[in-house]
Design a protein around this motif. Structure first.
Motif, short mmCIF file in Angstrom:
data_model
loop_
_atom_site.label_atom_id
_atom_site.label_comp_id
_atom_site.label_asym_id
_atom_site.label_seq_id
_atom_site.Cartn_x
_atom_site.Cartn_y
_atom_site.Cartn_z
N MET A 122 -4.55 2.17 1.69
CA MET A 122 -4.32 0.93 2.41
C MET A 122 -5.66 0.38 2.85
N GLY A 123 -5.90 -0.94 2.63
CA GLY A 123 -7.13 -1.55 3.04
C GLY A 123 -7.26 -1.58 4.56
N LYS A 124 -8.50 -1.73 5.03
CA LYS A 124 -8.72 -1.73 6.47
C LYS A 124 -7.98 -2.87 7.15
N ASN A 125 -8.03 -4.06 6.55
CA ASN A 125 -7.35 -5.21 7.15
C ASN A 125 -5.84 -4.98 7.24
N GLN A 126 -5.25 -4.46 6.15
CA GLN A 126 -3.82 -4.20 6.16
C GLN A 126 -3.47 -3.12 7.17
N GLY A 127 -4.30 -2.08 7.25
CA GLY A 127 -4.07 -1.02 8.22
C GLY A 127 -4.10 -1.54 9.65
N ALA B 195 8.17 -0.21 -2.23
CA ALA B 195 6.76 -0.59 -2.35
C ALA B 195 6.33 -0.65 -3.81
N PHE B 196 6.76 0.32 -4.61
CA PHE B 196 6.41 0.33 -6.03
C PHE B 196 6.96 -0.91 -6.73
N ILE C 275 12.92 -0.68 3.12
CA ILE C 275 12.25 -1.99 3.05
C ILE C 275 11.29 -2.14 4.22
N ALA C 276 11.74 -1.73 5.41
CA ALA C 276 10.89 -1.80 6.60
C ALA C 276 9.70 -0.86 6.48
N VAL C 277 9.95 0.34 5.95
CA VAL C 277 8.87 1.32 5.77
C VAL C 277 7.81 0.77 4.82
N ALA C 278 8.26 0.17 3.72
CA ALA C 278 7.31 -0.40 2.75
C ALA C 278 6.54 -1.55 3.35
N LEU C 279 7.22 -2.38 4.13
CA LEU C 279 6.57 -3.54 4.75
C LEU C 279 5.50 -3.10 5.74
N LEU C 280 5.83 -2.14 6.61
CA LEU C 280 4.86 -1.66 7.58
C LEU C 280 3.72 -0.90 6.91
N GLY C 281 4.02 -0.25 5.79
CA GLY C 281 2.99 0.48 5.05
C GLY C 281 2.21 -0.37 4.08
N ALA C 282 2.39 -1.70 4.16
CA ALA C 282 1.67 -2.66 3.32
C ALA C 282 1.87 -2.39 1.83
N ASN D 63 1.74 0.18 0.18
CA ASN D 63 0.75 1.13 -0.32
C ASN D 63 1.31 2.54 -0.17
N PRO D 64 1.22 3.38 -1.21
CA PRO D 64 1.80 4.73 -1.11
C PRO D 64 1.33 5.52 0.10
#
Length: 362
Positions: free
Chosen positions: A1-6, A67-68, A276-283, A285-286
């Motif tokens: 995950m990128g810094k900005n997304q994190g 996410a995938f 869906i929420a988990v993927a959204l919060l995790g940007a 990214n695996p």
């Protein structure tokens, strides 16, 4: 995950927790005490930590599935049905075959993975062949899976006492491991967490280190550009949905043969939609999905303890999760608006980007 997304995900969590604190105060509860018991409920001792990990495991896989699909330009809202059908296949195999644990457990897990993959192939094929929106077709597949389980469990695998649930799996067919449970002081943690971590590593590697991953992302980023470059976009759409479905099917196998050892009818697994929420919060990214699923696991396990200790309604934890999702979604929408505005501004100023120079976002 990128810094900005994190940072954006962390900010969404902070804002969600602040909103939850305000809501607690309005309802007459002490937010400091409420959050104290909420997080103690998920992290207080080894048993609760193990339960948090076990609860987070299916969320990790459904989040990874969503996410995938997002990364490849698809919206896999069919994770509940894929998870349910994958779990049904695992239960059916586990109750039918009589094999040693060392052989039966891999077969049970494989049945779940294949069940989820097959269930996701239908919306993938409809999307590739007829351009049918995968959201509509995957929702329909959710309910087909629901009614298949509703009919199949009482008909072929009815429990000894209740018709609404299947027979219990024998220990030989479950992912439960006594040594792992003892390590976490009696928790229901199971071998599924290791399968989930392996899945995260494989998906990360596919997306970031393989030609296949590049082609899948390229098709999602710009389908016509990918076709012009000679990539098999239609095949990749089906393949992408199959992989996403396999991940959701693995979540079903773990939920129904690890976290429990029965399947109930009339229940659509909430972990599918929560993915869906988990993927959204995790940007999407695996690695981000791992952390966001663990965070949601803490909230799921801790809300009951918070309610027992200070009588804060468990629904408040659901409200906090919804608020966090809202802030995470808002940041993503704002990002897209800003990018689109900048693109229009660059176009007006005469700056152009040749399609051959575009790089697929990681």
């Amino acid at each position: 995950m990128g810094k900005n997304q994190g940072l954006k995900s962390i900010m969404a969590i902070v804002l969600g927790l602040l909103a939850g604190a305000l809501l607690m105060m309005v309802m007459g509860f002490n937010p400091v005490e409420g959050y104290k018991y909420l997080f103690q409920g998920g992290l207080k001792n080894p048993e609760r930590i193990g339960n948090t990990i076990a609860t987070a495991t299916p969320l990790m896989l459904t989040g990874l599935s969503v996410a995938f699909a997002f990364k490849t330009g698809l919206f896999n809202i069919g994770t509940p049905g894929q998870m349910l059908f994958g779990g049904f296949c695992s239960i059916a195999v586990g109750l039918t075959l009589d094999l040693p644990k060392l052989i039966l457990v891999p077969v049970v897990v494989l049945a779940g993975v294949l069940g989820g993959a097959i269930w996701a192939t239908v919306p993938g094929a409809l999307k590739a062949k007829f351009n049918v929106n995968e959201v509509v077709s995957s929702i329909m597949m959710n309910w087909i899976a629901y009614w298949i389980v509703y009919y199949g469990v009482p008909k072929y695998f009815k429990g000894e006492f209740l018709e609404t649930e299947s027979r219990m799996l024998s220990d030989n067919a479950t992912l439960k491991a006594e040594w792992l449970s003892n390590l976490f002081k009696g928790s229901y943690i199971n071998l599924g967490i290791f399968l989930a971590i392996i899945a995260v590593i494989i998906i990360w590697f596919i997306l970031n280190k393989t030609v296949l991953g590049y082609e899948l992302k390229a098709g999602g980023y710009n389908r016509f550009g990918a076709e012009y470059a000679g990539m098999p976009v239609n095949r990749n759409i089906v393949f992408s949905m199959m992989i996403a479905g396999a991940l959701a099917g693995l979540a079903g196998a773990i939920q129904y043969t690890g976290n429990s050892n029965i399947m109930q009818i009339g229940v659509m697994p909430s972990q599918g939609f929560d993915g869906i929420a988990v993927a959204l919060l995790g940007a999407n990214n695996p690695i981000g999905v791992v952390f966001s699923s663990l965070f949601f696991g803490i909230l799921y396990v801790g809300k009951g303890f918070m309610n027992a200790a200070v009588k804060v309604p468990p629904e408040l934890a659901d409200t906090i999760m919804a608020t966090i999702i809202y802030f995470a979604a808002t940041s993503m929408v704002m990002d897209k608006i800003i990018r689109r505005f900048k693109k229009k501004k660059d176009d007006k100023s005469g700056k152009t980007t040749d399609s051959s120079e575009r790089v697929v976002e990681k």
